[in-house]
Design an enzyme around this catalytic site. Structure first.
Site, PDB file in Angstrom:
ATOM      1  CB  ALA A   1      -3.609  -0.919  11.661  1.00 50.57           C
TER       2      ALA A   1
ATOM      3  CE  LYS B   1       5.070  -3.410   7.021  1.00 49.07           C
ATOM      4  NZ  LYS B   1       5.761  -2.179   6.624  1.00 49.07           N
TER       5      LYS B   1
ATOM      6  CB  THR C   1       5.229   0.632  -3.086  1.00 42.90           C
ATOM      7  OG1 THR C   1       4.266  -0.405  -3.251  1.00 42.90           O
ATOM      8  CG2 THR C   1       6.322   0.163  -2.162  1.00 42.90           C
TER       9      THR C   1
ATOM     10  CE  LYS D   1      -2.437  -0.778   3.659  1.00 41.97           C
ATOM     11  NZ  LYS D   1      -1.766  -2.031   4.081  1.00 41.97           N
TER      12      LYS D   1
ATOM     13  CD1 TRP E   1      10.185  -3.057  -7.739  1.00 38.91           C
ATOM     14  CD2 TRP E   1       9.165  -2.838  -5.778  1.00 38.91           C
ATOM     15  NE1 TRP E   1      10.975  -3.631  -6.802  1.00 38.91           N
ATOM     16  CE2 TRP E   1      10.383  -3.524  -5.587  1.00 38.91           C
ATOM     17  CE3 TRP E   1       8.333  -2.592  -4.686  1.00 38.91           C
ATOM     18  CZ2 TRP E   1      10.793  -3.966  -4.331  1.00 38.91           C
ATOM     19  CZ3 TRP E   1       8.751  -3.036  -3.438  1.00 38.91           C
ATOM     20  CH2 TRP E   1       9.958  -3.708  -3.263  1.00 38.91           C
TER      21      TRP E   1
ATOM     22  CG  PHE F   1       5.078  -8.746  -6.762  1.00 38.54           C
ATOM     23  CD1 PHE F   1       6.088  -8.785  -5.818  1.00 38.54           C
ATOM     24  CD2 PHE F   1       3.890  -8.102  -6.439  1.00 38.54           C
ATOM     25  CE1 PHE F   1       5.916  -8.192  -4.567  1.00 38.54           C
ATOM     26  CE2 PHE F   1       3.705  -7.508  -5.203  1.00 38.54           C
ATOM     27  CZ  PHE F   1       4.727  -7.557  -4.260  1.00 38.54           C
TER      28      PHE F   1
ATOM     29  CG  PHE G   1      -3.470  -4.335   9.371  1.00 35.98           C
ATOM     30  CD1 PHE G   1      -2.168  -4.717   9.074  1.00 35.98           C
ATOM     31  CD2 PHE G   1      -3.805  -4.159  10.704  1.00 35.98           C
ATOM     32  CE1 PHE G   1      -1.224  -4.917  10.079  1.00 35.98           C
ATOM     33  CE2 PHE G   1      -2.868  -4.365  11.713  1.00 35.98           C
ATOM     34  CZ  PHE G   1      -1.577  -4.733  11.398  1.00 35.98           C
TER      35      PHE G   1
ATOM     36  NE  ARG H   1      -0.116   3.562   8.780  1.00 35.06           N
ATOM     37  CZ  ARG H   1      -0.274   2.256   8.944  1.00 35.06           C
ATOM     38  NH1 ARG H   1      -0.591   1.773  10.126  1.00 35.06           N
ATOM     39  NH2 ARG H   1      -0.100   1.442   7.936  1.00 35.06           N
TER      40      ARG H   1
END
Length: 887
Positions: free
Chosen positions: A591, A372, A339, A337, A740, A711, A622, A361
């Site tokens: 979240a 992460k 990116t 989200k 990306w 991807f 999320f 955030r």
């Protein structure tokens, strides 16, 4: 300005007024918060110029100010005024309407080149001669002459232009512009015997300072243009309007985009990509988006705090369009989200040339050093510098940690002192005598008022009132406030405090949360002003007294100190993307037990800065069932803002998981089902989880655009299938995104789809009425969002709900604390689970933040470190100070 063969169909200055007005409108669309200001310095009163000012300002919408010096003003007086205007950020142009004798070299070269709208300072003239027209300005009459030549004859190259008279800056600048346009510039003068021959051979003649002299019509060859630059009222107006146009140009750019170098491999190191791009200085970025210097507090070269006074200055400015980026139920790997958010704003701003802002955030250092990693985006869709974004930033989380732990220290200290002192001793220490006089502090007077004791003289309190005032009587078993630290530390989940002999047996069990789980973080994200934040901090309930009454931070006497600790944290931090698009980084609440969105203030500031045609893009944590639902029902209630579009992020791998694929986990290789083409799994995920998440967004009446984060393992057939089914399921559009690997250019199709969706009317509505009973609000979310048959309340949950109703908290919105890995409470149940009852094991309240949060299952507020945390790969080069291993 004249030609013997053709006259303009209407006065030229009206044509220039129209083009200048169009330039003004374009400026207001591109940089809506900048109000262009032209300052004219003159010697003595000039009623004619004053009248022109009034007319032109009214027609064009420009702010114009005149500074009238004495008729016999000195050079020093002129220079003094110019120096003041140089340093005034509100002034975009300075024009010297002075007699030639007053405009000395010293005066000219005192004006900053970027404010020299007459273009005659030595530096601006030097740039013109050198051919550097990217900076500075050209004398406006010279530009007007060139424009007229182009209108007279579109094919200018090779034509001969004769300049008669004029040896000053105007003649030099005209010669440069003419030659740069491919024409031949010749010089002539009125006393020359060869003037007639020169005029008869010229394709155009420009008369500079002709006075009463004129050319015989027989000298002029057929079809040639004659342009007379004479300081009449008509040409004065043209020059004046050209100066106005240049003033507009001097402040017209919203952003100077940074160009991407797409040669770096996106599959190796995010930090290499980030470091390959040099960010704009933050003061330049701030100026481009319309901030004044006094509204900025720089933290180094590339980030700065923005003061909330900006909201007061722009309170009449219309808001831009508001876009929320949410997602389908994610895999443990995340679906991108952040990116998508960054790629979208890069596409909107750098490629569609629409004002845009991202609001993100601030990441916790727990995940950064844990599993992460960072949250600055990835590939060519990043916030830069990514190391600064992912680490301390401007210290907001540290401020929250300090404030939170001050409350915790105050709780334990107060219980110790109440347990070991009499009422009189407590009173004498809480209200000490200073120079023989006792006075209540303002925060103590507030507590007296809440207790119904309307007295301000400490000596007037009865013994019972003294006892009521000094004793909070906190029940140690009902303290809800925990300490925090911004590190994943599982061994702090349950601790024992007070074991030293100095604490006199005041031992109790407590624990630590991660810093972003603090209620203070949620308050920071939901407050809409410093006053609002201070009031929310005061309302925070830290525990319950033995008599069952809530005890607040204000009761502890600490809320004013908390506001002091948080006074800088409330200001959003300004950064930028790889392509120079502005980003506000502010707040980062969990979240699950909180609402998982960036701050209300960041969104409000950004919406004012982009203007009515611009875009502010923010993200929710999320999946849409958690972050988006809380964004709508909690954040939008607090802010009063209404979204225009939801961007729902999906990935082929997550859709395959929801279509029946095997589980995936962080750090483990992907099963072959996620690498090889499998249209059956993709279709199953689309018709289950993706359809449901689109339906959830539609519950709120907001159009949905599906963004497929592509991807390298995705096939074209899988991509096409997702987009096709998404539209069948009710999305207004569905597009693949390649940000990306391509930056904003890879999200151009998404930007166009969002722009189109935002042009349609939004019919936003809340999911539930805030006045509904707590139980019914929980049931509404469980049934309509999660798809549960019903809810089941534990006895503890029922008791808590009764208590909150008794205390008057029943009208607060609901913030469900539930796993993000499933629509249900069972993490292993993918797709769209049905036939389940949602268990509510406990219900808690964040009164300062302003929501009730039911606990669905066991929710950890302190993550732990894995066997191999991210910190194994993070290192510092002591020579270059470069950080490696962050991602």
């Amino acid at each position: 300005v004249s030609s013997p063969h053709s006259r303009p169909p209407f006065p030229l200055h009206l044509e220039v007024v129209q083009s200048t007005k169009e330039a003004m409108l374009a400026l207001q669309g591109r940089n809506p918060v900048v109000q262009p200001l032209l300052v004219i310095i003159q010697a003595g009163e000039d009623d004619c110029l004053l009248e022109i000012n009034k007319k032109m300002a009214g027609r064009i919408g420009l702010n114009i100010t005149q500074i009238c010096l004495a008729k016999e003003c000195s050079e020093d007086e002129i220079v003094e005024e110019v120096l003041k205007l140089n340093e005034d950020p509100r002034v975009h142009g300075v024009y010297l309407h002075l007699p030639p004798a007053y405009i000395t070299s010293r005066v000219l070269n005192t004006i900053k080149p970027e404010k020299d709208v007459d273009g005659i300072s030595d530096l601006n003239m030097g740039r013109l001669v050198r051919g550097d027209l990217s900076k500075g300005f050209v004398p406006p009459i010279a530009s007007a002459v060139l424009d007229l030549l182009e209108k007279h004859d579109s094919a200018l190259e090779g034509k001969t232009v004769l300049l008669v008279g004029g040896e000053g800056p105007l003649g030099v600048s005209l010669q440069c512009l003419i030659e740069r346009s491919g024409m031949v510039a010749l010089k002539g003068n009125w006393s020359s015997k060869s003037l007639q021959r020169q005029v008869m051979q010229a394709d155009a003649v420009v008369l500079l300072g002709a006075g009463n002299m004129d050319l015989p019509p027989t000298w002029i060859r057929p079809g040639a243009a004659v342009i007379c630059c004479e300081p009449t009222l008509e040409t004065g107006i043209v020059e004046y309007i050209m100066i106005v146009t240049i003033t507009l140009y001097s402040c017209s750019r919203w952003l100077q985009d940074l160009k991407l170098n797409l040669t770096t491999s996106t599959w190796t190191s995010f930090s290499h990509i980030s470091r390959a791009q040099t960010p704009k200085p933050v003061d330049q970025l701030a100026e481009e988006i319309g901030l004044l210097p006094e509204e900025l507090e720089a933290y180094g070269r590339s980030k700065a705090k923005v003061r909330l006074s900006l909201l007061d200055r722009l309170h009449k400015q219309p808001d831009g369009k508001y876009v929320l980026v949410a997602g389908i139920t994610p895999t443990p790997l995340g679906e991108g989200k952040s990116t998508v958010t960054i790629g979208l704003v890069q596409a909107l701003s750098a490629h569609l040339k629409l004002n845009s802002f991202a609001c993100l955030r601030q990441p916790s250092q727990g995940p950064t050093f844990g599993v992460k990693g960072g949250a600055a985006g990835g590939g060519y869709a990043q916030v830069i510098p990514m190391e600064e974004f992912n680490l301390h930033l401007t210290g907001d989380i540290h401020a929250i940690t300090a404030a939170n732990n001050l409350v915790a220290a105050a709780i334990d200290a107060r219980m110790l002192h109440e347990a070991t002192q009499s009422d009189k001793a407590l009173f004498n220490r809480l209200v000490p005598s200073v120079n023989g006089v006792r006075r209540f502090s303002p925060i103590q007077i507030s507590r007296l008022c809440r207790l119904g004791i309307n007295k301000i003289d400490p000596a007037s309190l009865t013994p019972q009132e003294v006892s009521t005032f000094v004793r909070l009587d906190l029940d140690p078993s009902k303290i809800t406030w925990q300490r925090v630290v911004d590190t994943n530390d599982r061994f702090l989940r349950k601790i024992t405090v007070g074991q030293a002999s100095t604490e006199k047996g005041q031992i109790r069990e407590t624990g630590f949360d991660i810093a972003v789980a603090s209620e203070i973080m949620a308050i920071l994200a939901l407050a809409d002003s410093l006053v609002d934040m201070k009031n929310r901090l005061a309302r925070m309930v830290v525990g319950t007294s033995r008599s069952g009454q809530p005890v607040t931070a204000e009761d502890l006497g600490v809320s004013g100190a908390l506001a002091v600790l948080m006074k800088d944290a409330i200001k959003p931090t300004l950064m930028q993307t790889l392509e120079g698009t502005p980003v506000f980084v502010h707040a980062g609440p969990f979240a699950n037990i909180a609402h998982g969105n960036s701050s209300v203030l960041a969104d409000k500031l950004a919406l004012k800065l982009v203007g009515c045609d611009g875009f502010v893009v923010t993200e929710a944590g999320f999946g849409a069932d958690i972050g988006m639902e809380k964004f709508f029902n909690i954040k939008c209630r607090a802010s009063g803002l209404r979204p225009n579009v939801v961007v729902l992020v999906a990935t082929v791998r997550a859709l395959k998981m929801h279509g029946g694929g095997p589980n995936v986990s962080a750090g483990a290789p992907l099963p072959k089902e996620y690498i090889d083409e499998n249209l059956s799994l993709v279709a199953g995920g689309c018709r289950s989880n993706l359809r449901k998440q689109i339906q959830i967004a539609q519950l709120f009446g907001v159009p949905v655009v599906v963004a497929l984060n592509v991807f390298k393992t995705d096939t074209q057939a899988e991509i096409d299938l997702v987009c096709e089914i998404a539209k069948e399921c009710g999305a207004s559009n569905a597009v693949p995104c390649h940000h990306w690997s391509q930056g904003g250019r890879g999200s151009l199709e998404l930007a166009q789809a969002v722009n189109e969706a935002a042009s349609r009317p939004s019919h936003f509505k809340f999911l539930y009425n805030i006045e509904m009973p707590i139980v019914e609000k929980i049931r509404t979310i469980a049934q309509q969002v999660y798809g549960a048959d019903d809810i089941e309340l534990s006895p503890e949950a029922k008791a808590k709900i009764d208590y909150y109703n008794q205390q008057g908290y029943g009208s607060l919105p609901i913030c469900m604390a539930k796993t993000h890995l499933s629509l249900s409470h069972m993490p292993d149940k993918k797709g769209v689970p049905t036939g389940f009852v949602l268990p509510i094991r406990d219900v808690r309240a964040s009164i300062g933040a302003g929501f009730i949060f039911p606990l669905v299952g066991t929710m950890s507020t302190m993550p732990g470190l894995p066997t191999r945390p991210c910190f194994y790969d993070i290192d510092l080069d002591p020579v270059t100070e470069e950080i490696t291993g962050l991602f």
